[in-house]
Design a protein around this motif. Structure first.
Motif, PDB file in Angstrom:
ATOM      1  N   ARG A 420       0.803  -1.221   0.000  1.00  0.00           N
ATOM      2  CA  ARG A 420       0.000   0.000   0.000  1.00  0.00           C
ATOM      3  C   ARG A 420       0.834   1.269   0.000  1.00  0.00           C
ATOM      4  NH1 ARG A 420      -3.364  -1.330   5.216  1.00  0.00           N
ATOM      5  NH2 ARG A 420      -1.335  -2.247   5.728  1.00  0.00           N
ATOM      6  N   ALA A 421       2.158   1.126   0.077  1.00  0.00           N
ATOM      7  CA  ALA A 421       3.038   2.294   0.106  1.00  0.00           C
ATOM      8  C   ALA A 421       4.407   1.892  -0.427  1.00  0.00           C
ATOM      9  CB  ALA A 421       3.156   2.853   1.522  1.00  0.00           C
ATOM     10  N   ALA A 422       5.151   2.893  -0.915  1.00  0.00           N
ATOM     11  CA  ALA A 422       6.464   2.619  -1.492  1.00  0.00           C
ATOM     12  C   ALA A 422       7.420   2.006  -0.474  1.00  0.00           C
ATOM     13  CB  ALA A 422       7.051   3.907  -2.065  1.00  0.00           C
ATOM     14  N   VAL A 423       7.324   2.419   0.798  1.00  0.00           N
ATOM     15  CA  VAL A 423       8.239   1.874   1.802  1.00  0.00           C
ATOM     16  C   VAL A 423       7.957   0.396   2.060  1.00  0.00           C
ATOM     17  CG1 VAL A 423       8.778   4.056   2.928  1.00  0.00           C
ATOM     18  CG2 VAL A 423       6.720   2.797   3.619  1.00  0.00           C
ATOM     19  N   GLN A 424       6.705  -0.036   1.894  1.00  0.00           N
ATOM     20  CA  GLN A 424       6.409  -1.461   1.999  1.00  0.00           C
ATOM     21  C   GLN A 424       7.034  -2.215   0.826  1.00  0.00           C
ATOM     22  OE1 GLN A 424       2.059  -1.670   2.376  1.00  0.00           O
ATOM     23  NE2 GLN A 424       2.319  -2.094   4.561  1.00  0.00           N
ATOM     24  N   GLY A 425       7.010  -1.590  -0.345  1.00  0.00           N
ATOM     25  CA  GLY A 425       7.644  -2.202  -1.502  1.00  0.00           C
ATOM     26  C   GLY A 425       9.140  -2.338  -1.323  1.00  0.00           C
ATOM     27  N   LEU A 426       9.778  -1.325  -0.707  1.00  0.00           N
ATOM     28  CA  LEU A 426      11.218  -1.398  -0.443  1.00  0.00           C
ATOM     29  C   LEU A 426      11.535  -2.546   0.524  1.00  0.00           C
ATOM     30  CD1 LEU A 426      12.159   2.384  -0.026  1.00  0.00           C
ATOM     31  CD2 LEU A 426      12.608   0.907  -2.000  1.00  0.00           C
ATOM     32  N   ALA A 428       9.787  -5.279   0.922  1.00  0.00           N
ATOM     33  CA  ALA A 428       9.608  -6.542   0.197  1.00  0.00           C
ATOM     34  C   ALA A 428      10.789  -6.806  -0.732  1.00  0.00           C
ATOM     35  CB  ALA A 428       8.304  -6.503  -0.601  1.00  0.00           C
ATOM     36  N   LEU A 429      11.239  -5.759  -1.404  1.00  0.00           N
ATOM     37  CA  LEU A 429      12.356  -5.910  -2.339  1.00  0.00           C
ATOM     38  C   LEU A 429      13.641  -6.281  -1.607  1.00  0.00           C
ATOM     39  CD1 LEU A 429      13.007  -5.642  -5.350  1.00  0.00           C
ATOM     40  CD2 LEU A 429      13.510  -3.231  -4.956  1.00  0.00           C
ATOM     41  N   ALA A 430      13.786  -5.824  -0.368  1.00  0.00           N
ATOM     42  CA  ALA A 430      15.009  -6.099   0.405  1.00  0.00           C
ATOM     43  C   ALA A 430      15.167  -7.576   0.718  1.00  0.00           C
ATOM     44  CB  ALA A 430      14.998  -5.286   1.694  1.00  0.00           C
ATOM     45  N   VAL A 431      14.073  -8.330   0.811  1.00  0.00           N
ATOM     46  CA  VAL A 431      14.168  -9.759   1.152  1.00  0.00           C
ATOM     47  C   VAL A 431      13.955 -10.652  -0.066  1.00  0.00           C
ATOM     48  CG1 VAL A 431      13.388  -9.311   3.505  1.00  0.00           C
ATOM     49  CG2 VAL A 431      11.708  -9.949   1.765  1.00  0.00           C
ATOM     50  N   HIS A 432      13.795 -10.035  -1.243  1.00  0.00           N
ATOM     51  CA  HIS A 432      13.602 -10.803  -2.473  1.00  0.00           C
ATOM     52  C   HIS A 432      14.830 -11.674  -2.748  1.00  0.00           C
ATOM     53  CE1 HIS A 432      12.952 -11.891  -6.601  1.00  0.00           C
ATOM     54  NE2 HIS A 432      13.858 -11.043  -7.073  1.00  0.00           N
ATOM     55  N   ALA A 433      14.596 -12.951  -2.999  1.00  0.00           N
ATOM     56  CA  ALA A 433      15.676 -13.903  -3.283  1.00  0.00           C
ATOM     57  C   ALA A 433      15.259 -14.771  -4.465  1.00  0.00           C
ATOM     58  CB  ALA A 433      15.980 -14.757  -2.061  1.00  0.00           C
ATOM     59  N   PRO A 434      15.721 -14.448  -5.674  1.00  0.00           N
ATOM     60  CA  PRO A 434      15.274 -15.173  -6.866  1.00  0.00           C
ATOM     61  C   PRO A 434      15.681 -16.635  -6.909  1.00  0.00           C
ATOM     62  CG  PRO A 434      17.031 -13.619  -7.404  1.00  0.00           C
ATOM     63  CD  PRO A 434      16.625 -13.334  -6.006  1.00  0.00           C
ATOM     64  N   ASP A 435      16.631 -17.043  -6.034  1.00  0.00           N
ATOM     65  CA  ASP A 435      17.029 -18.446  -6.041  1.00  0.00           C
ATOM     66  C   ASP A 435      16.100 -19.326  -5.213  1.00  0.00           C
ATOM     67  OD1 ASP A 435      17.849 -17.133  -3.762  1.00  0.00           O
ATOM     68  OD2 ASP A 435      19.669 -18.322  -3.499  1.00  0.00           O
ATOM     69  N   ARG A 436      15.179 -18.695  -4.437  1.00  0.00           N
ATOM     70  CA  ARG A 436      14.186 -19.466  -3.688  1.00  0.00           C
ATOM     71  C   ARG A 436      13.071 -19.931  -4.611  1.00  0.00           C
ATOM     72  NH1 ARG A 436      13.983 -15.714   1.492  1.00  0.00           N
ATOM     73  NH2 ARG A 436      12.861 -14.343   0.066  1.00  0.00           N
ATOM     74  N   ARG A 437      12.278 -20.884  -4.144  1.00  0.00           N
ATOM     75  CA  ARG A 437      11.068 -21.260  -4.870  1.00  0.00           C
ATOM     76  C   ARG A 437      10.157 -20.043  -4.954  1.00  0.00           C
ATOM     77  NH1 ARG A 437       7.974 -24.237  -2.127  1.00  0.00           N
ATOM     78  NH2 ARG A 437       6.655 -24.913  -3.876  1.00  0.00           N
ATOM     79  N   ASP A 439       6.912 -19.529  -4.677  1.00  0.00           N
ATOM     80  CA  ASP A 439       5.944 -19.359  -3.594  1.00  0.00           C
ATOM     81  C   ASP A 439       6.628 -18.926  -2.301  1.00  0.00           C
ATOM     82  OD1 ASP A 439       3.895 -20.055  -5.277  1.00  0.00           O
ATOM     83  OD2 ASP A 439       3.885 -22.167  -4.680  1.00  0.00           O
ATOM     84  N   GLU A 440       7.794 -19.491  -2.011  1.00  0.00           N
ATOM     85  CA  GLU A 440       8.510 -19.112  -0.796  1.00  0.00           C
ATOM     86  C   GLU A 440       8.965 -17.656  -0.861  1.00  0.00           C
ATOM     87  OE1 GLU A 440      11.674 -21.884  -0.526  1.00  0.00           O
ATOM     88  OE2 GLU A 440      10.414 -23.548   0.176  1.00  0.00           O
ATOM     89  N   ASP A 441       9.427 -17.241  -2.035  1.00  0.00           N
ATOM     90  CA  ASP A 441       9.875 -15.859  -2.202  1.00  0.00           C
ATOM     91  C   ASP A 441       8.714 -14.895  -2.009  1.00  0.00           C
ATOM     92  OD1 ASP A 441      11.852 -13.968  -2.683  1.00  0.00           O
ATOM     93  OD2 ASP A 441      11.470 -13.914  -4.839  1.00  0.00           O
ATOM     94  N   VAL A 442       7.566 -15.231  -2.580  1.00  0.00           N
ATOM     95  CA  VAL A 442       6.387 -14.369  -2.459  1.00  0.00           C
ATOM     96  C   VAL A 442       5.932 -14.272  -1.001  1.00  0.00           C
ATOM     97  CG1 VAL A 442       3.935 -14.132  -3.065  1.00  0.00           C
ATOM     98  CG2 VAL A 442       5.600 -14.755  -4.821  1.00  0.00           C
ATOM     99  N   VAL A 443       5.965 -15.392  -0.283  1.00  0.00           N
ATOM    100  CA  VAL A 443       5.573 -15.380   1.133  1.00  0.00           C
ATOM    101  C   VAL A 443       6.511 -14.496   1.943  1.00  0.00           C
ATOM    102  CG1 VAL A 443       5.426 -16.786   3.225  1.00  0.00           C
ATOM    103  CG2 VAL A 443       4.401 -17.610   1.094  1.00  0.00           C
ATOM    104  N   ALA A 444       7.816 -14.612   1.700  1.00  0.00           N
ATOM    105  CA  ALA A 444       8.791 -13.804   2.442  1.00  0.00           C
ATOM    106  C   ALA A 444       8.621 -12.320   2.138  1.00  0.00           C
ATOM    107  CB  ALA A 444      10.210 -14.253   2.095  1.00  0.00           C
ATOM    108  N   MET A 445       8.405 -11.991   0.873  1.00  0.00           N
ATOM    109  CA  MET A 445       8.226 -10.583   0.495  1.00  0.00           C
ATOM    110  C   MET A 445       6.929 -10.029   1.074  1.00  0.00           C
ATOM    111  SD  MET A 445       9.524 -10.742  -3.485  1.00  0.00           S
ATOM    112  CE  MET A 445       9.455  -8.962  -3.758  1.00  0.00           C
ATOM    113  N   THR A 446       5.881 -10.841   1.061  1.00  0.00           N
ATOM    114  CA  THR A 446       4.597 -10.412   1.623  1.00  0.00           C
ATOM    115  C   THR A 446       4.715 -10.162   3.119  1.00  0.00           C
ATOM    116  OG1 THR A 446       3.397 -11.676  -0.065  1.00  0.00           O
ATOM    117  CG2 THR A 446       2.161 -11.006   1.887  1.00  0.00           C
ATOM    118  N   ALA A 447       5.428 -11.046   3.810  1.00  0.00           N
ATOM    119  CA  ALA A 447       5.597 -10.890   5.260  1.00  0.00           C
ATOM    120  C   ALA A 447       6.384  -9.619   5.578  1.00  0.00           C
ATOM    121  CB  ALA A 447       6.302 -12.117   5.830  1.00  0.00           C
TER     122      ALA A 447
END
Length: 556
Positions: A420-426, A428-437, A439-447
């Motif tokens: 809902r805000a750019a800082v939430q996007g930042l 999420a992007l900070a924990v993004h790991a393309p080598d994960r599965r 679904d796991e990456d999406v869950v971590a970014m969402t959290a």
């Protein structure tokens, strides 16, 4: 169903037109060979009507007690709307909705076809705001104004279709005065007949064996109008011709090579300056269309010297939202990656930050939210099998959902994280790991996004009721999670008060995103306050560029 074009009917018409263009978009793109065979007329018309639809929905939101959304293009760059204005009635005036539809189309017009459609809607609005029942007169004025806007009108195009629709509407109005449904149905039928005749009127269409793409789009829009007023889905719809590959169209499908660039921009200028601009641009290129009025114009032209076209706009007034497209320019082929992130950001600073992190960004300027088509384009540009979309704005949730569905239909696996805000996007992007599965990456970014509270500062434009009390023009508002929580007199004091409230519930990291032009001592002062008042809390500061809010705040 309504028999008159009242506010609700205009809203329904706009929605049905958008749905219709969504269905017909690919077919219209496929037959697009004039004036340039670039295969984007259907997409441009869809984006134009989508902008009109957003403007109409903003008007209804303002009259139903929801937080008021400024009409796109009406907000002064760099300012923020403050609080919620109390609506006077539950249903907007018909004239307001019609004007919003025309204005939304004007500021969101794409390409030659979208620019002409915006002028058709403006012509209709001119009549309907004065004589709401004169639909035939509105269609006649629409066709006339479109011809006036095009520097060198050509028959066998959308202009011909618009004229035929107006003539059929006038005949129907003479036979059944006051029957708006009959008038709209006659206009649709007349437009459809005219569309089928376009290959015999324009040689390039005849050689390609297709109808005019812009005309087809107008038929779809008029079909939506007929359905709105009659309650009946048009029994006969135009059938698409065999699809064409716009990038491999034979040379004889286009009238010569033509200019190299398409230039489009919004322009704030007076009538006399625009008249001079028309002359200059007409000498520079072709396909010149200038639409609008009352100080705001949409300029479209095909030229070889794009810089000269923009300079002409600068001399005439203030051009902005400048788009320059090189015809025939194709991206270099590259290998598709497995996963990518697409993020909507409010300023150039965060766009650069996203680029450094490997994400594709979509810029959302104040009062100019991206359309679903822009989000889909960004997903395509990411060139990945899997894409995570971060809208970073609660108001974009529906737009983002539409983009996701379209991208999925094209075979891309897309996950929408409702940031809902750019800082939430930042976060999420900070924990993004393309080598994960995936679904796991999406869950971590969402959290990570969900664990980030967000706030922003805004400057009140007028006296207004807010959730923190009554604010005055010039007050600094501190909004936490979207609601006004603090009313202050200066940026620094308000920022500190907001952070005190947010950190009272705990936190380990504060993120500050500053807009260009923010006082140089704001960030150091806020950082010092956090160190002194809240031990063991770190602070990071980013340059947001020309974002709408003076300061964005995140607490993790």
């Amino acid at each position: 169903m309504p028999q008159t074009l009242d506010a609700v009917a205009v809203r329904t018409w706009c929605s049905l037109a958008l749905d219709g263009l969504g269905r017909d978009r690919e077919g219209i793109d496929a037959v697009n060979v004039y004036p340039v065979a670039d295969g984007d007329t259907g997409t441009n018309l869809y984006l134009t009507v989508e902008s009109a639809h957003q403007a109409v929905e903003a008007v209804f939101a303002a009259y139903t007690g929801l937080p008021r959304t400024e009409l796109p293009g009406t907000q002064t760059p760099g300012t923020q709307t403050s609080g919620t204005e109390l609506p006077g009635t539950q249903t907007p005036e018909t004239a307001d909705v019609i004007r919003a539809m025309a204005h939304g189309a004007l500021i969101g017009a794409r390409g030659n076809s979208g620019t002409i459609l915006s002028q058709l809607l403006r012509g209709m609005a001119e009549v309907l705001t004065e004589r709401g029942t004169d639909l035939a007169g509105a269609l006649r004025r629409a066709a006339e104004s479109a011809y006036e806007a095009v520097a060198h009108p050509v028959e066998g195009t959308v202009l011909t279709v618009a004229t035929a629709a107006a003539e059929a509407a006038g005949t129907a109005a003479g036979k059944a005065p006051g029957d708006a449904a009959a008038v709209a149905s006659a206009a649709y039928a007349g437009a459809r007949r005219a569309l089928e005749e376009t290959p015999g009127q324009l040689a390039v269409l005849g050689r390609a064996g297709v109808v005019d793409a812009g005309g087809w789009g107008l038929v779809t829009v008029l079909g939506a109008l007929a359905q709105t007023l009659s309650g009946e889905v048009p029994a006969v719809r135009h059938e698409a011709h065999p699809p064409l590959d716009p990038h491999s169209c034979p040379a004889d499908r286009a009238e010569g090579a033509g200019p190299a660039f398409e230039v489009i921009y919004l322009l704030e200028a007076g009538d006399e300056a625009v008249a001079r601009l028309r002359g200059r641009l007409d000498a520079l290129g072709d396909s010149l269309v200038v639409v609008g009025g009352d100080g705001l114009w949409n300029v479209h032209v095909h030229v070889d010297d794009a810089g000269a076209a923009v300079e002409a706009g600068v001399e005439a007034g203030r051009p902005y939202r400048i788009r320059i497209t090189h015809f025939g320019a194709q991206p270099e082929p590259r290998e598709q990656v497995q996963r990518a992130v697409v993020a909507v950001v409010p300023g150039e600073g965060l766009a650069g930050l996203c680029a450094e992190a490997g994400a594709t960004s979509v810029l959302a300027r104040p009062g100019e939210p991206p359309a679903s088509g822009e989000l889909v384009d960004a997903i395509r540009r990411a060139h990945a099998r899997e894409v995570v979309l971060l809208p970073n704005d609660a108001e974009l949730r529906h737009t983002a959902a539409v983009a996701v569905e379209q991208a999925r239909a094209e075979g891309v696996r897309v996950a929408l994280i409702p940031t809902r805000a750019a800082v939430q996007g930042l976060a999420a992007l900070a924990v993004h790991a393309p080598d994960r599965r995936f679904d796991e990456d999406v869950v971590a970014m969402t959290a990570a996004a969900g664990a980030t509270r967000y706030a922003e500062l805004a400057v009140a434009e007028r006296q207004s009721w807010t959730t923190a009390g009554i604010c005055q023009a010039g007050d600094v508002l501190g909004l936490i999670d979207g609601d006004v929580a603090v009313i202050g007199q200066d940026l620094a004091g308000t920022a500190k008060a907001v952070l005190d409230r947010m950190l009272a519930a705990g936190g380990e990291l504060v993120t500050l995103v500053l807009a260009a032009g923010t006082p140089a001592d704001l960030a150091p002062g806020v950082e010092a306050h956090v160190r002194e008042a809240h031990l063991a809390v770190d602070t990071v500061v980013y340059d947001g560029g020309n974002q709408g809010s003076p300061l964005l705040i995140g607490v993790e």
